[in-house]
Every structure is written in C-alpha cells, then in structure tokens.
Design an enzyme around this catalytic site. Structure first.
Site, PDB file in Angstrom:
ATOM      1  N   GLY A 266       0.791  -1.225   0.000  1.00 32.45           N
ATOM      2  CA  GLY A 266       0.000   0.000   0.000  1.00 32.45           C
ATOM      3  C   GLY A 266       0.820   1.271   0.000  1.00 32.45           C
ATOM      4  N   GLU A 308       4.815  -6.019   1.504  1.00 29.56           N
ATOM      5  CA  GLU A 308       4.394  -6.455   0.174  1.00 29.56           C
ATOM      6  C   GLU A 308       4.111  -5.264  -0.751  1.00 29.56           C
ATOM      7  OE1 GLU A 308       1.865 -10.350   1.604  1.00 29.56           O
ATOM      8  OE2 GLU A 308       0.795  -8.446   1.464  1.00 29.56           O
ATOM      9  N   PRO A 309       5.120  -4.529  -1.162  1.00 29.32           N
ATOM     10  CA  PRO A 309       4.859  -3.416  -2.075  1.00 29.32           C
ATOM     11  C   PRO A 309       4.526  -3.893  -3.490  1.00 29.32           C
ATOM     12  CG  PRO A 309       7.224  -3.662  -1.709  1.00 29.32           C
ATOM     13  CD  PRO A 309       6.546  -4.672  -0.820  1.00 29.32           C
ATOM     14  N   GLY A 310       3.568  -3.262  -4.109  1.00 26.51           N
ATOM     15  CA  GLY A 310       3.242  -3.556  -5.505  1.00 26.51           C
ATOM     16  C   GLY A 310       3.402  -2.286  -6.321  1.00 26.51           C
ATOM     17  N   ARG A 311       2.422  -1.403  -6.159  1.00 28.34           N
ATOM     18  CA  ARG A 311       2.388  -0.143  -6.904  1.00 28.34           C
ATOM     19  C   ARG A 311       3.695   0.646  -6.815  1.00 28.34           C
ATOM     20  NH1 ARG A 311      -2.067   2.633  -7.490  1.00 28.34           N
ATOM     21  NH2 ARG A 311      -3.141   1.438  -5.876  1.00 28.34           N
ATOM     22  N   ARG A 347      -7.947   2.773 -14.370  1.00 23.53           N
ATOM     23  CA  ARG A 347      -7.857   3.430 -13.060  1.00 23.53           C
ATOM     24  C   ARG A 347      -8.582   4.777 -12.979  1.00 23.53           C
ATOM     25  NH1 ARG A 347      -3.735   4.901 -10.849  1.00 23.53           N
ATOM     26  NH2 ARG A 347      -4.375   4.481  -8.731  1.00 23.53           N
ATOM     27  N   TYR A 351     -11.145   4.521 -10.114  1.00 20.67           N
ATOM     28  CA  TYR A 351     -10.740   5.179  -8.857  1.00 20.67           C
ATOM     29  C   TYR A 351     -10.629   6.691  -9.000  1.00 20.67           C
ATOM     30  CZ  TYR A 351      -8.708   0.492  -8.095  1.00 20.67           C
ATOM     31  OH  TYR A 351      -8.492  -0.851  -7.981  1.00 20.67           O
ATOM     32  N   CYS A 378     -16.590   3.014 -25.727  1.00 19.55           N
ATOM     33  CA  CYS A 378     -17.943   3.549 -25.708  1.00 19.55           C
ATOM     34  C   CYS A 378     -18.455   3.686 -24.283  1.00 19.55           C
ATOM     35  CB  CYS A 378     -18.860   2.654 -26.521  1.00 19.55           C
ATOM     36  SG  CYS A 378     -18.271   2.523 -28.204  1.00 19.55           S
ATOM     37  N   GLU A 379     -17.901   4.619 -23.559  1.00 20.29           N
ATOM     38  CA  GLU A 379     -18.267   4.938 -22.184  1.00 20.29           C
ATOM     39  C   GLU A 379     -17.892   6.390 -21.961  1.00 20.29           C
ATOM     40  OE1 GLU A 379     -19.322   3.537 -19.224  1.00 20.29           O
ATOM     41  OE2 GLU A 379     -19.822   1.633 -20.193  1.00 20.29           O
TER      42      GLU A 379
END
Ligand SMILES: *Cc1c(COP(=O)(O)O)cnc(C)c1O
Length: 453
Positions: A266, A308-311, A347, A351, A378-379
């Site tokens: 996180g 546990e880093p991801g981003r 994203r 978010y 198409c959004e």
C-alpha cells in the site's frame, strides 16, 4: 501543469533532447514506430532501482528480525517482470492460479512465493500445494478447513510429501483502514478481507487446524493489509501497534507460536505533482522503528517481518504511448482522443485516478492548452487524463501518459474488442518486446462451437 516547465523531469528514467522524450536512452518516438501504439513502456533500470531501494532499506540490522520484501505481483505480473523480481532477490505475492503459473514459468523460487486471496478455489490450493509454495495466506474458516482436508487427502494419496514445510498465515482485519491521505482506526469492520481481530474464536479455530508438528502445513503467524496509495507513515505505525496488541491477546488464548508478521503493501506512488509519497527509505525505517518499539512494549519476539509493495515498485517505471487520433472542442473542454482507452488503463474510471501527460515529440513547446485525454471506448467515463496542459495537440501526435506501470496492464480488458497493448522493456539503449500485441485472430482464438451437453 501550465507553461514551459518539463513534466517529464518530475519523473525518473526520462530525459529530453531536441524536444523529444527519451525513455532511458531511446526516443519514445522510435519505440512507438517499431512497436506501434498504444504500448506500455517500462524502464528496467527504474524497476530495479525501486526494488533495490526496498531490499536495501528494509533490513533489520539491530533488532534481529528476518525481513522480507515480497513484490505484490498483481500490480504487474508478466514473465519478464517476475524474472527481474527474482534477480533482485525479492519474494512474490500471487493471488490466483494464473499469477502462480506465470511465476512458475519465470522460474521463481517457490519457497519465496506467498499465495493470497479471499476465495481460493480447490484447484488453486492444490496447485499451491503441488508446487510447494512457501506460504499460503488464509482468509477465512471455510478456506482453512478446505486446505486442511486437501492436504490430508494429498498425503493419503501420496501426492504430497509429509516432510514438506508450507507455512500458513491468517489474514486478519486490524480495523485500520488507510486510503491516500487519511487513515481510520477501528473502521471498516465489514471488509471482505480477513477475519476481524476481535473474532478470536474463529482465529483460534483456524490456527488450531494447523497445529501439528508432523503435518506439512503449519500455522506461522498473521497478515494484514490496510489499503493502497497510503501517504501517511502514521497509518503503518497504527497498523503495527494494533497487530502487536492483537498478537498479545492471541497468545493469551493459544500456545501456538507467532513467528511471522506480514504487514501487506500500500505504499504510495508518485502520479502527479500533487502527490507526496513517503520516500521508500523513510517508510522502511518507520516500520522497523515502530516494530522494535511495539515488540518492546508488548514483550513480543517475532522472527519474520514481511512487507508487500506492488504499486510503489512498478507505477513510476512505465508510461503508455498513444497516438492522437483527433481533437475536439466542446463548449467547456478540449478533448484529445487517443488510440487506447479504459481497456488499457481503467484506473481513472475505477478510482478517479489522476495522471499527467506530454506530447512526446513536442516537449519543449509551451503547454498552453488545457485538455482532457479520452480513449476510444464507448463509455463517457473513458477518460485517461482528467486535466493537464499540452501544446495544441494535432492528429498523429505521440502522447505519453506517465506512471502507468501499476494496475494498467494487469487490469486491462478487451472491452470494445480492443487488443491489450504490448509491453516493451527498455534498458539503457536497448528495447525488447516482452508481451506482444494481440492480433485480431488472438481476439477470437477461444471462440468455438463445441458440444457441451
Ligand atoms: C494489493 C495488495 C498488495 C499491494 O498493494 P500496493 O498498493 O500495490 O502496494 C499487497 N498485499 C496484499 C495482500 C494486497 O492485496
């Protein structure tokens, strides 16, 4: 950002020459010409630097804790990435058969793999056992019972060696929830993840299932993960404080050893100049200092401390290159339409995430026009950059959106039957394709007319 300031220089791994954006030592335009657009472009050196920063700073030289940095591979899971993670010496989080399969294909050492997830299927648990992953993180009582039964069956069948050692952590919900700038203690009791720390009954039941020395799967400790894109180090301090107090309560009711505490990930990444992430060295030091203090206060002697880093490992290591298709002025906005969209980066839609961008071949020009970059899906929510300043964009301009390295490719979809863009890894003056572009044939290759019943 308006004006002539160069945004690229806020990010690492980029340079400029003659108004051209360079990724490491290669012009972005050359990559786009060779690989086509859209394309995800990663700087290998930046990935390695981010990982090195974690492994060199998350070391407990004085406190005697054995530390481990696990890359949360859901942020970006491909064979090429996992090979780099292996070389950098990190462990690995996976949450599905597909992520585990990719790790196997990347020759990742299975003892360093941690299998997460709140709804693991029987076949995923069997796959984890058969491949001898080092750790399985359990989410709930049903899953714990399922793992116990499967292990027993596999032992009886002789498909699992009883001398194996697979550790089990239990994911708990410490009631600390952090999102970006704020964190709350004793919030979100209804999270779908983990068992509430206050539900000691369930926690004891789960841990007791894995309490035998002569059983290959044994209880080893606890896991928590309090959110994502966390800017405030106090949130991690609060997590450590709550977890240590919880472990004391657990030990009052159980004779089982708690050797491992996994604090999850996180750690925030830098997306735009509005973001102020905690530098990696500072966040590592804060965690280590807090755990020392909390262990002392609570007379605890943990053996292993994991993060546990991801981003924070992948986000700033990539940009996505797009071709501008057209520019449209509405009464209040200027839209720059590009040849990708929410299928390659969901994203912003999911978010409300913010990104910055540049015209990669017009880097020195005055950024005079406020634009919204929109995709071709198409959004109405198919926005890639909500607001940024560019020189007046023209069809065929090359647009780079920065910091797309986390949860871009990994969350990509085939919406509107668009192919997932390829992935290019750049190192110094070399570039290689590590995921090729999907062809139209790829898009229909699983479409069949087979009799089922
Ligand atoms: C998503 C996740 C992570 C990584 O989160 P980032 O925000 O990418 O650092 C780590 N651990 C668990 C259990 C997760 O679910």
């Amino acid at each position: 950002m308006k004006g002539s300031e160069n945004k690229a220089l806020n990010y690492q791994g980029y340079s400029l020459k003659d108004s051209q954006l360079f990724i490491e030592k290669i012009p972005a335009a050359e990559i786009a010409r060779k690989a086509g657009t859209p394309v995800y472009v990663y700087s290998e050196n930046q990935l390695l630097k981010n990982m090195e920063e974690f492994t060199s700073n998350f070391k407990d030289s004085t406190g005697g804790l054995s530390t481990r940095v696990l890359y949360a591979s859901k942020a970006f899971n491909t064979i090429a990435m996992l090979e780099l993670v292996r070389q950098a010496g990190l462990g690995l989080d996976v949450v599905s058969a597909g992520e585990l399969y990719t790790a196997i294909q990347a020759d990742f050492p299975m003892d360093k793999v941690v299998f997460h997830g709140n709804a693991k299927s029987t076949s995923e648990l069997v796959m984890a056992l058969e491949n001898h992953v080092g750790t399985i993180v359990l989410d709930n009582l049903h899953e714990a019972r399922k793992l116990k039964r499967l292990t027993e069956t596999m032992l009886e069948e002789g498909s699992l060696d009883k001398d194996l050692s697979i550790s089990v952590l239990l994911r708990v919900n410490p009631g600390v929830e952090a999102h970006t700038h704020a964190y709350i203690v004793t919030a979100h009791v209804d999270s779908k993840f983990g068992v509430l720390c206050s539900d000691l009954d369930t926690i004891l039941q789960i841990s007791e299932l894995f309490n035998q020395d002569d059983f290959p799967v044994h209880f080893d400790g606890f896991h928590a993960h309090i959110g994502s894109q966390i800017f405030d180090p106090e949130a991690f301090k609060a997590e450590i404080d709550v977890m240590c107090k919880f472990i004391v309560e657990f030990k009052k009711c159980s004779s089982m050893k708690v050797r491992t505490l996994d604090l999850g990930g996180g750690f925030a990444a830098w997306y735009t100049p509005d973001d102020q992430p905690i530098p990696i060295d500072l966040v590592c030091n804060t965690i280590l200092e807090s755990i020392h203090q909390a262990q002392k206060e609570n007379s605890l002697h943990l053996k292993n401390l994991w993060i546990e880093p991801g981003r924070s490992i992948t986000a700033n290591a990539a940009c996505t290159l797009y071709r501008v298709e057209s520019v449209k002025h509405t009464p209040n906005k200027t839209y720059v339409f590009v040849d990708g969209g929410m299928n390659d980066n969901i994203r912003p839609a999911l978010y409300d995430a913010d990104y910055n961008c540049d015209l990669a071949q017009r880097m020195d020009e005055e950024k005079s026009e406020k634009v919204t970059v929109a995709g071709k899906c198409c959004e109405s929510g198919d926005i890639l950059v909500k607001e940024d300043y560019l020189p007046a964009a023209m069809p065929d301009d090359l647009l780079a959106i920065y910091t797309t390295g986390a949860y871009g490719y990994s969350m990509a979809s085939h919406y509107n039957k668009l192919g997932v863009p390829p992935v290019v890894f750049v190192k110094d003056d070399q570039a290689r394709i590590v995921v090729r572009r999907e062809s139209l044939e790829d898009l229909i290759k699983n479409e069949v007319d087979e009799r089922l019943i």
